[in-house]
Scaffold this active site. Structure first.
Site, PDB file in Angstrom:
ATOM      1  N   ILE A 243      -6.986   1.385  10.205  1.00  0.00           N
ATOM      2  CA  ILE A 243      -7.350   2.204  11.352  1.00  0.00           C
ATOM      3  C   ILE A 243      -8.856   2.294  11.517  1.00  0.00           C
ATOM      4  O   ILE A 243      -9.362   2.817  12.510  1.00  0.00           O
ATOM      5  CB  ILE A 243      -6.737   3.617  11.268  1.00  0.00           C
ATOM      6  CG1 ILE A 243      -6.765   4.313  12.631  1.00  0.00           C
ATOM      7  CG2 ILE A 243      -7.431   4.456  10.193  1.00  0.00           C
ATOM      8  CD1 ILE A 243      -5.999   5.600  12.711  1.00  0.00           C
TER       9      ILE A 243
ATOM     10  N   SER B 209      -9.258   1.556   3.093  1.00  0.00           N
ATOM     11  CA  SER B 209      -8.379   2.369   2.288  1.00  0.00           C
ATOM     12  C   SER B 209      -7.306   1.582   1.534  1.00  0.00           C
ATOM     13  O   SER B 209      -6.654   2.127   0.648  1.00  0.00           O
ATOM     14  CB  SER B 209      -7.701   3.428   3.165  1.00  0.00           C
ATOM     15  OG  SER B 209      -6.872   2.834   4.143  1.00  0.00           O
TER      16      SER B 209
ATOM     17  N   LYS C  58       0.853  -1.180   0.000  1.00  0.00           N
ATOM     18  CA  LYS C  58       0.000   0.000   0.000  1.00  0.00           C
ATOM     19  C   LYS C  58       0.899   1.243   0.000  1.00  0.00           C
ATOM     20  O   LYS C  58       1.990   1.232   0.588  1.00  0.00           O
ATOM     21  CB  LYS C  58      -0.871  -0.021   1.254  1.00  0.00           C
ATOM     22  CG  LYS C  58      -1.883   1.105   1.394  1.00  0.00           C
ATOM     23  CD  LYS C  58      -2.644   0.924   2.698  1.00  0.00           C
ATOM     24  CE  LYS C  58      -3.739   1.958   2.878  1.00  0.00           C
ATOM     25  NZ  LYS C  58      -4.474   1.754   4.156  1.00  0.00           N
TER      26      LYS C  58
ATOM     27  N   GLY D 242     -10.869  -0.223   9.320  1.00  0.00           N
ATOM     28  CA  GLY D 242     -11.367  -1.301   8.470  1.00  0.00           C
ATOM     29  C   GLY D 242     -10.587  -1.464   7.184  1.00  0.00           C
ATOM     30  O   GLY D 242     -10.975  -2.209   6.284  1.00  0.00           O
ATOM     31  N   SER D 243      -9.439  -0.808   7.093  1.00  0.00           N
ATOM     32  CA  SER D 243      -8.788  -0.601   5.805  1.00  0.00           C
ATOM     33  C   SER D 243      -8.128  -1.811   5.170  1.00  0.00           C
ATOM     34  O   SER D 243      -7.850  -1.791   3.970  1.00  0.00           O
ATOM     35  CB  SER D 243      -7.752   0.520   5.921  1.00  0.00           C
ATOM     36  OG  SER D 243      -8.388   1.739   6.176  1.00  0.00           O
TER      37      SER D 243
END
Length: 566
Positions: A239, A218, A134, A241-242
């Site tokens: 933080i 995210s 990411k 559900g990312s």
């Protein structure tokens, strides 16, 4: 670049990234148009751009890849090239990458092959394994924009030449020390605080399984890339559900550990000073085994020696073995200690759509038929916990976010314009009050969990609930994060597994459903069985703090049961 508009800076960055795709991996305008019209880009569609040998490589799961690389059945360069090419195609048809460094990855792979030639053994437990990241993780020589245009060619907005492209996240160094090959960085939403993946840099990343839906956020680019088999495993962060939302939406797997199980040192973040409820580095992959092999490799480097925030706790295989010993080879209970699993169908604020409820019923049936105990789960309010968590994320009044936006003059993306508009920060007194509320909420949840202990003293091992009140959501309709934010407040560890897919013939609208509130009514008004048809349905399995080994084992058991039950 400083004098250019944010639009021009973004366009230049996008063009520079596209130019890094080798000419012979670029698709034609006709293929671009074909991809645009295609509903499902995964499987046969993306594989049509690959050679048979490359397809064979990307179809392997992470464990299979590592095994073949470790015995020289596959060479690192061949594997790296197959994944780089697939990622290149994935980006062209799905817009899921921020950074491309294929040349660097192929050079690294060649060095690993040479190491094996000279030493007759792998360079580490992840020898030659391609790992995607990411776009929060720093890699030397590579930009980290985190979706902010003002971060292009800087170190988190800082132009200090001693920092720009010189910093490496500890977790990246640990991957490399175990022989991994990092090769690309994936898309994310501006600010990270969004359940979809959209920013002013590359626009929006959609769901490659159904382009009418979102890939989540995210860590959405990770989920999308893995669904396209452009990566078998990668790192994200969570933080709110990312790593869980994209896995559930894209039909893959993820693990959100307790926040200080893996190192966050030198990882970019939004609101890095908000430490009451910190983000977790998580693992995402195309199989459960993918998550485990990366977790064990990273913990095997003893990251706590270099990052004092990491709890000194190696991977505890004995806990896995103890959990797996309670079932047979198909996941059925074998003796006096069946699993005791809580099941939450509805958190009392927003009821899940029919595909999610059907997925939960499938899990319930599979558990019960296999001799395990299923417990109704009706815990303290998720909405209240999520609100406390959100207030911490907003506690600086949006100062940090707007400071980054001001570097380029770009605006907030539409979904966040109200929630993160600039406002006065909360006071220290309010922060302390929120801290007490958060602690009280955690204590109440722990007390509830303990209250579900059976009469003979058997505790609930885990509970299972939706990741979201919908399958992969229609863009712009992500209305509620209470099913994921509560876990961040509690700092519990969570694994996401795919269970089924939405089916327009089965998951019908319930004409008699009476919404619990206006938000619930709005969510249900957006349910369209035709639009959601084929969308993955993922569920999250939640254990207490520092029970990553146990949650991985239970996820494996539930996956076996679902497969056999189906």
């Amino acid at each position: 670049m400083a004098h250019k508009s944010w639009q021009d800076r973004a366009a230049a960055k996008v063009a520079a990234t596209a130019a890094k795709i080798p000419e012979h991996w670029r698709i034609s305008s006709q293929d671009h148009e074909k991809a645009r019209r295609q509903k499902d880009l995964t499987g046969p569609f993306i594989e049509s751009f690959l050679f048979e040998k490359e397809v064979a490589i990307i179809r392997l799961d992470t464990v299979g890849l590592v095994a073949k690389l470790g015995t020289r059945a596959l060479r690192c360069v061949d594997v790296a090239e197959a994944y780089c090419k697939t990622a290149a195609i994935a980006h062209q048809i799905n817009n899921c990458l921020h950074e491309i460094f294929f040349d660097q990855a192929l050079q690294r792979a060649a060095e690993l092959d040479q190491y094996y030639d000279e030493h007759g053994k792998p360079a580490g437990s992840l020898h030659g394994l391609p790992v995607s990241l990411k776009d929060q993780f720093h890699v030397k020589g590579i930009d980290t924009t985190m979706g902010y245009i003002g971060w292009i060619d800087t170190f988190e907005g800082d132009s200090d030449p001693n920092k720009v492209h010189k910093i490496e996240s500890q977790v990246v160094s640990d991957l490399l020390s175990e022989g991994a090959v990092v090769f690309c960085k994936t898309s994310l939403p501006q600010t990270l605080m969004c359940g979809e993946t959209i920013n002013n840099l590359i626009g929006q990343t959609l769901n490659p399984i159904n382009q009418g839906l979102s890939c989540g956020g995210s860590s959405g680019g990770e989920g999308a890339l893995q669904a396209l088999r452009g990566s078998s495993v990668g790192l994200g962060t969570d933080i709110g559900g990312s790593v869980r939302i994209p896995a559930a939406f894209c039909g893959t797997y993820s693990l959100k550990p307790t926040h200080n199980r893996l190192s966050y040192r030198n990882v970019a973040n939004t609101n890095p000073g908000q430490l009451n409820y910190p983000s977790s580095v998580g693992v995402m992959g195309t199989s459960l085994a993918s998550l485990r092999i990366v977790m064990t490799a990273l913990l095997g480097t003893q990251p706590w020696l270099r990052d004092p925030a990491v709890v000194p706790m190696p991977w505890r295989s004995d806990i896995e073995k103890e959990t797996m010993a309670r079932v047979d080879g198909k996941g059925s209970a074998t003796g006096k200690s069946p699993l005791r699993i809580g099941l939450l169908f509805n958190d009392g604020f927003m009821a899940p759509h029919p595909p999610i409820t059907r997925g939960l019923r499938m899990v319930q049936s599979a558990l019960e038929k296999s001799g395990h105990d299923v417990v109704d789960w009706d815990p303290p309010s998720h909405m209240d916990a999520a609100q406390i968590h959100l207030e911490f994320l907003q506690s600086d009044g949006g100062y940090y976010i707007h400071k980054q936006l001001a570097l380029s003059g770009e605006p907030l993306i539409t979904p966040l314009r109200e929630i993160f508009k600039l406002r006065p920060p909360v006071s220290a007194i309010t922060t302390e009050e929120l801290s007490v509320q958060g602690r009280t909420s955690c204590e109440a949840y722990s007390d509830y969990w303990n209250s579900k202990t059976s009469a003979d003293g058997r505790e609930v091992d885990a509970f299972i609930m939706p990741v979201a009140p919908h399958a992969a959501v229609m863009p712009g309709r992500y209305l509620y994060t209470g099913y994921t934010e509560v876990v961040n407040l509690l700092d519990y560890c969570t694994a996401v597994i795919p269970v089924t897919r939405a089916d327009r013939a089965v998951d019908l609208v319930d004409p008699g459903y009476k919404p619990m509130n206006d938000a619930d009514a709005k969510n249900w008004a957006g349910y369209d069985p035709e639009a959601y048809d084929g969308a993955p349905v993922g569920l999250q399995i939640v254990c207490r703090k520092y029970e990553e080994e146990k949650v991985c084992a239970i996820a494996r058991i539930v996956s076996m049961l679902i497969e056999n039950h189906t």
